[in-house]
Each structure stands twice: as structure tokens, then as C-alpha cells.
Scaffold this active site. Sequence first.
Site, PDB file in Angstrom:
ATOM      1  N   HIS A  87     -56.501 -78.778 -15.879  1.00  0.00           N
ATOM      2  CA  HIS A  87     -55.907 -79.962 -15.264  1.00  0.00           C
ATOM      3  C   HIS A  87     -54.594 -79.623 -14.570  1.00  0.00           C
ATOM      4  CE1 HIS A  87     -53.755 -79.614 -19.085  1.00  0.00           C
ATOM      5  NE2 HIS A  87     -52.783 -80.353 -18.563  1.00  0.00           N
TER       6      HIS A  87
ATOM      7  N   ASP B 108     -50.963 -81.838 -14.226  1.00  0.00           N
ATOM      8  CA  ASP B 108     -50.420 -82.888 -15.095  1.00  0.00           C
ATOM      9  C   ASP B 108     -50.328 -84.257 -14.411  1.00  0.00           C
ATOM     10  OD1 ASP B 108     -49.975 -81.436 -17.521  1.00  0.00           O
ATOM     11  OD2 ASP B 108     -48.346 -80.385 -16.503  1.00  0.00           O
TER      12      ASP B 108
ATOM     13  N   HIS C 276     -53.858 -75.798 -15.216  1.00  0.00           N
ATOM     14  CA  HIS C 276     -53.615 -75.051 -16.447  1.00  0.00           C
ATOM     15  C   HIS C 276     -54.411 -75.658 -17.593  1.00  0.00           C
ATOM     16  CE1 HIS C 276     -50.655 -78.306 -16.330  1.00  0.00           C
ATOM     17  NE2 HIS C 276     -50.739 -78.327 -17.654  1.00  0.00           N
TER      18      HIS C 276
ATOM     19  N   ARG D 140     -41.522 -79.614 -23.039  1.00  0.00           N
ATOM     20  CA  ARG D 140     -41.872 -79.630 -21.621  1.00  0.00           C
ATOM     21  C   ARG D 140     -41.007 -80.604 -20.836  1.00  0.00           C
ATOM     22  NH1 ARG D 140     -47.427 -82.226 -20.220  1.00  0.00           N
ATOM     23  NH2 ARG D 140     -46.100 -84.042 -20.490  1.00  0.00           N
TER      24      ARG D 140
HETATM   25 FE   LIG Z   1     -50.685 -80.067 -18.983  1.00  0.00          FE
END
Ligand SMILES: [Fe+2]
Length: 281
Positions: free
Chosen positions: A96, A98, A252, A267
Amino acid sequence: MGVTATPVTGALGAVIDGTDPRDDDFDFDAVHAALLEHEVVFFRGLNLNEAEHLELGRRFGSPSVFPVARILGATEPTMTVIADGPESPNAADAWHTDVTWTATPPAYALLHMEEVPETGGDTLWASATKAYEALSPQMQEFLCGLTVIHDHEGFAQAVARKAGDAAATIIEGLDRDYPPVEHPMIRTHPENGRRGIFYAARFISHIKGMTESESDAIIRFVGEHIKDPRFHCRWKWGNGDLAIWDERATMHRAAADHWPQRRVVRRLEIDGDRPFFTADA
Ligand SMILES: [Fe+2]
């Protein structure tokens, strides 16, 4: 000694050495250039604290308020701490980009490894540009004409499993604030003009204007195509490592092979623009 960017594979990824984001002479331009060229860059054992992580993020643009945090009332940029463990298995093991179910998905992500599992837990990246460039001119032309509907359905399912008491509020907010959105199947990179496949397995609903079976078949084809390892790199994390990737050029997935061990990452996303496609690239 200057900044070096050592490629991870022939497809994408580079390890950065020779500059530290905490130093006064941090060479942001060199890191940014390496990121545009290699699509994901890695710093080994950087050990950034949260404030340093945020400050580095600001060099790349506006740190994002993550949609879930926004729904829960946040107005300031948010770090997302993702902790996998026996009760919370990894939910990111599918290719995917994000948050593609928003109109303006992030431009960059900065992921810091807080607690690496003893075994497994690698992250894999795929080059959306290399995957596009490997297609025949006929298939490229066909995919360039497609518009894809993304929605938060797959995301909401993951929230429902993980968010506990807050799940109902979050899902209600997602339904209210994030209607399905149209994105091009092939996007043009706003900085270097390269084309890449814009794909997110769990966030794609269907292709606009196609029958269900046509849409399913094309989405399946694209999903299989990007699985080819010649488009990939894979990072074996150490504690304190930092990965920065260009969300506009990559996909990723986080390998879910460390369960039930603990794995904790922090993140930060950086705001992006609305994805677009230009025919004359
Ligand atoms: Fe992700």
C-alpha cells in the site's frame, strides 16, 4: 567527507552516511536529492527522540495530523506509535501507499524503529515508478486512462479490530469526514515528473466506469505485477534506524513474520498534494 547514498537494491532504496539531522551542518539538500532519486532512504542507528523526529519532518514540509487523531480531536501534528504484540498483530502486511482514502495523501513518511523484534519484522518497499516502467507501452497507455475509487473500508476494518472503545467514534468520523475519493491509477510525480502506479491493496474500491469483473481483473493484475521482487528492497531494522520514503513513488508493506513478538515503530507523515496525472510527461 560528504554525504553518501549507497543503493540497497537496483530498484530503490539507499543508505545515507556522512550527515546527521541533529548537526548544524546537516545537508538536507543532499538527503532530499537522494530521496527523489532512490525513493526511500535509511539512516542506521540514528536514535532520534520525538522532538528531533518532528523537527526533521518539518524540513520536508508540513507534518500531518493523522485522520484518526484528527477525528479524536487533535489539531497539532501527530506521531503515530504502532505497537505490535501478542494481542495486536501487525495490520500492515499488504502492499500500500499510506492513507490513499483521503483526497490529499501524504508526500513523505518518516518511520523510526523504537523496538525491533528479535527475528523478522522487516519492512519492504516497492518502486511504483520501476513497476510502471516495466509495463509494455500498450499497458502503460491503458492504465494511464483509468480513475480509481479509494475508500476507508479496509482501514475501518483494521480500526475496528485494534481501537477498542474508540473504534465506534473513529469509524463514525471516517464515514462523516472521508467519503470515497477518485485518484488516477498512474500518478505523475510533482517534483520529477516520473510516472508511478498508485496502488493500495486494502484501500482500492473499484475502477471508475468499468464493470465489476473488469475492475476486479485489472486491480488483480496490478496487485500481482507489483509483487515482482525486481521492484523491491527490504530493510532489516536495527533499533534507532530511520526510514524516510517518498509516498508518491513507492508502496510498502510490513512483514508480519514477528508475531507474537513485540515491534514498536514511530511514524510521522508529511502532507501531500492531490495526486494527478499529466498526459504529456
Ligand atoms: Fe503504511
